[in-house]
Motif scaffolding. Structure first.
Motif, PDB file in Angstrom:
ATOM      1  N   GLU A   1       0.815  -1.215   0.039  1.00 21.55           N
ATOM      2  CA  GLU A   1      -0.022  -0.024  -0.131  1.00 21.55           C
ATOM      3  C   GLU A   1       0.954   1.289  -0.035  1.00 21.55           C
TER       4      GLU A   1
ATOM      5  N   HIS B   1      -4.977  -4.886  -1.925  1.00 21.74           N
ATOM      6  CA  HIS B   1      -6.425  -4.561  -1.844  1.00 21.74           C
ATOM      7  C   HIS B   1      -6.769  -3.595  -2.525  1.00 21.74           C
TER       8      HIS B   1
ATOM      9  N   SER C   1      -9.522  -1.037  -1.369  1.00 16.66           N
ATOM     10  CA  SER C   1      -9.146  -0.438  -0.237  1.00 16.66           C
ATOM     11  C   SER C   1      -8.151   0.778  -0.723  1.00 16.66           C
TER      12      SER C   1
ATOM     13  N   GLU D   1     -18.364   0.039  -0.210  1.00 17.92           N
ATOM     14  CA  GLU D   1     -17.291  -0.052   0.658  1.00 17.92           C
ATOM     15  C   GLU D   1     -17.385   0.878   2.164  1.00 17.92           C
TER      16      GLU D   1
END
Length: 559
Positions: free
Chosen positions: A149, A282, A285, A403
């Motif tokens: 990330e 992800h 996300s 989400e």
């Protein structure tokens, strides 16, 4: 001028204990301008130069060049000639110091920008300016041993800071990849064998950044053309058209699909490439974590709004529907009955009647963030880009609905430009584009899972297809005399009831116009330090109307 040290080691020497970075830099710049870098400059500026050099691990010359860049830090396009003009010296004298600028760029203390005409300019990053202001030495954050990330966060920042220096862009992206060899993305990238390695590698980085960080899975020539010179652009386009680009042959990218047909105007990463390049990331996300186009419901200040009774009942009903206590249950029951569960609402009426503010208050009171669609930004002069923009906006909204705990509100503010009657026989490119945008919006409204609210001042040109798709249509009328009186009292609490009624009867103002008058009154009170008289308030009202004519004669009432 005496020769300065040009190595990369700090100068050792006494420095005044009272120095700060910004103070020493100011002293260096003042002396450089006063002495025009003459023979006595090095001696007189020694203490300040030594302090900056010692604090920042620079040579004297590098400290001088850094100080000059700080002096021009408000300019995002600093040129070498700017320093010659600043100091009143020859440009060649400044050019001789530019090896120091290269080192400052390596240290990320300045940013080097190569323009498309191959000229070079510079800028000073804001974080460097902030560090100097706080008397700190700026040190870039480490970029090794990153999580997947954080790796893509850093990639996005590199692209954002790239400006037009694309040689440096690729070097920084490669350095980021080499510093994180354990990540699947980096291993996969190193395994690819490209014919034109530098060009295709940069193109792949761009595809990955757009997909992972910006949720853009339709990459057209205008998304990448500025990153390459003319020869490189022509080669890429030719290889895309004849299918010889390595990214195509290795099945890393492929043409987008439009209604079952290949659309060679746009390309995206293949599913296989996404699975290998983004292993462990992800994606939803990553794309929603920032949610840069969502406005938090907590940012809207509480405001009391006043409506005519009919509008008040409709707003109350809508607020009850959107409340967390009822919304999910209503959606589930609609879905169980085989009915669409999305809610599209149209707020229409004259300007200043509270349409947009009502959306803000609904968001605040129901705890729903807001995603605002700016129609002027959606529309592009490039054929096909507008349709891509509106599709991408709805796709982002779908992700947010899935989400987030509470579905946000999708607001089309001042949507007149996209809700009008479609052209039956559109011939011009603009008409075809507008019809395409409207068709996309109509289709998305059919599939809507969340909450869409459109505001418009005009309804006589509303396309019937849109009219049918709005479940709630609320007309915001000009307020009645009673409501206007309440608005006057809420905006100017010192106004007594008789005066408020008098103003409400005398002037046919919307709530927005009354607020304008209240603001002007407050500004004058601040400037003059005294309460406005009723006559002055009446004068504000007259200036609010273009012809200055009230609806009824003035009755003298104090407040």
């Amino acid at each position: 001028m005496p020769e300065m040290m040009t190595g990369k080691q700090a100068v050792k020497g006494p420095a005044e204990k009272s120095w700060t970075l910004i103070g020493a830099i100011e002293q260096i710049v003042n002396l450089a301008i006063e002495l025009k870098l003459g023979d006595t400059f090095s001696e007189r500026a020694y203490s300040a130069l030594a302090y900056v050099a010692g604090r920042m691990s620079l040579s004297e010359e590098q400290a001088l060049v850094f100080a000059l860049f700080m002096e021009k830090s408000t300019d995002c396009r600093i040129q070498i000639s700017d320093f010659a003009e600043l100091l009143g010296c020859r440009t060649v004298r400044i050019i001789s110091m530019m090896s120091a600028a290269d080192y400052l760029s390596e240290r990320r203390l300045i940013r080097r920008i190569r323009r498309r005409d191959d000229s070079v300019c510079y800028s000073v990053p804001l974080e460097v300016v902030e560090a100097v202001k706080e008397n700190r030495v700026y040190r870039p954050a480490p970029f090794d041993h990153l999580t997947i990330e954080r790796f893509f966060d850093r990639m996005e920042r590199i692209f954002d800071e790239a400006e037009e220096d694309h040689d440096r862009l690729l070097d920084e992206l490669d350095a980021l990849t080499e510093a994180n060899p354990e990540l699947p993305f980096c291993r996969t990238l190193r395994s690819y064998d490209f014919v034109d390695d530098r060009v295709e590698r940069l193109l792949l980085y761009l595809f990955c950044d757009r997909f992972a960080n910006r949720n853009d899975d339709q990459i057209g020539i205008r998304d990448w053309e500025d990153y390459f010179n003319g020869f490189e652009r022509r080669c890429i386009i030719r290889q895309l058209n004849d299918g010889t680009l390595s990214l195509l042959n290795h099945k890393i990218i492929e043409p987008c699909n439009s209604d079952g047909l290949e659309d060679r105007e746009y390309y995206h990463l293949t599913r296989t490439a996404k699975e290998t390049l983004f292993d462990g990331l992800h994606l939803v996300s990553q794309q929603t974590r920032k949610r840069m186009d969502l406005i938090s419901c907590t940012t809207f200040a509480e405001r009391e709004l006043f409506y005519n009774p009919t509008v008040q009942r409709q707003i109350d009903r809508l607020r009850e529907l959107l409340s967390p206590a009822h919304f999910a249950d209503v959606q589930q029951r609609l879905e169980a009955a085989g009915l669409r569960k999305g809610f599209a609402c149209l707020f229409y009426g004259a300007p200043g009647t509270g349409k947009t503010e009502t959306v803000y208050q609904l968001a605040r009171r129901t705890g729903r963030d807001l995603m605002v669609i700016d129609v002027s930004q959606i529309k592009s002069c490039w054929v096909g880009e507008s349709e891509k923009n509106i599709k991408a906006a709805f796709e982002r909204y779908r992700v947010y609905v899935r989400e987030t705990e509470r579905a946000p509100i999708l607001l089309f503010n001042e949507a007149d430009a996209v809700l009008g009657i479609r052209q039956e026989e559109a011939s011009r490119a603009v008409e075809k584009m507008e019809n395409s945008i409207q068709n996309i919006i109509l289709q998305e409204m059919e599939q809507l899972d969340g909450i869409l609210i459109a505001t418009t001042n005009l309804t006589q040109n509303l396309d019937r297809a849109f009219e049918r798709r709005f479940l709630y249509k609320i007309e915001f009328e000009k307020p009645s005399t009673e409501v206007k009186s309440r608005i006057w009292r809420s905006m100017i609490p010192t106004l007594d009831e008789r005066a408020a009624v008098s103003l409400a009867e005398r002037y046919d103002f919307s709530g927005g116009q009354i607020e304008n008058i209240a603001r002007k009154r407050m500004v004058d009170m601040i400037l003059r330090g005294e309460e406005s008289s009723f006559e002055q308030l009446d004068e504000y009202c007259r200036s609010e109307t273009l012809n200055g004519s009230p609806n009824s004669p003035l009755r003298r009432i104090g407040f």
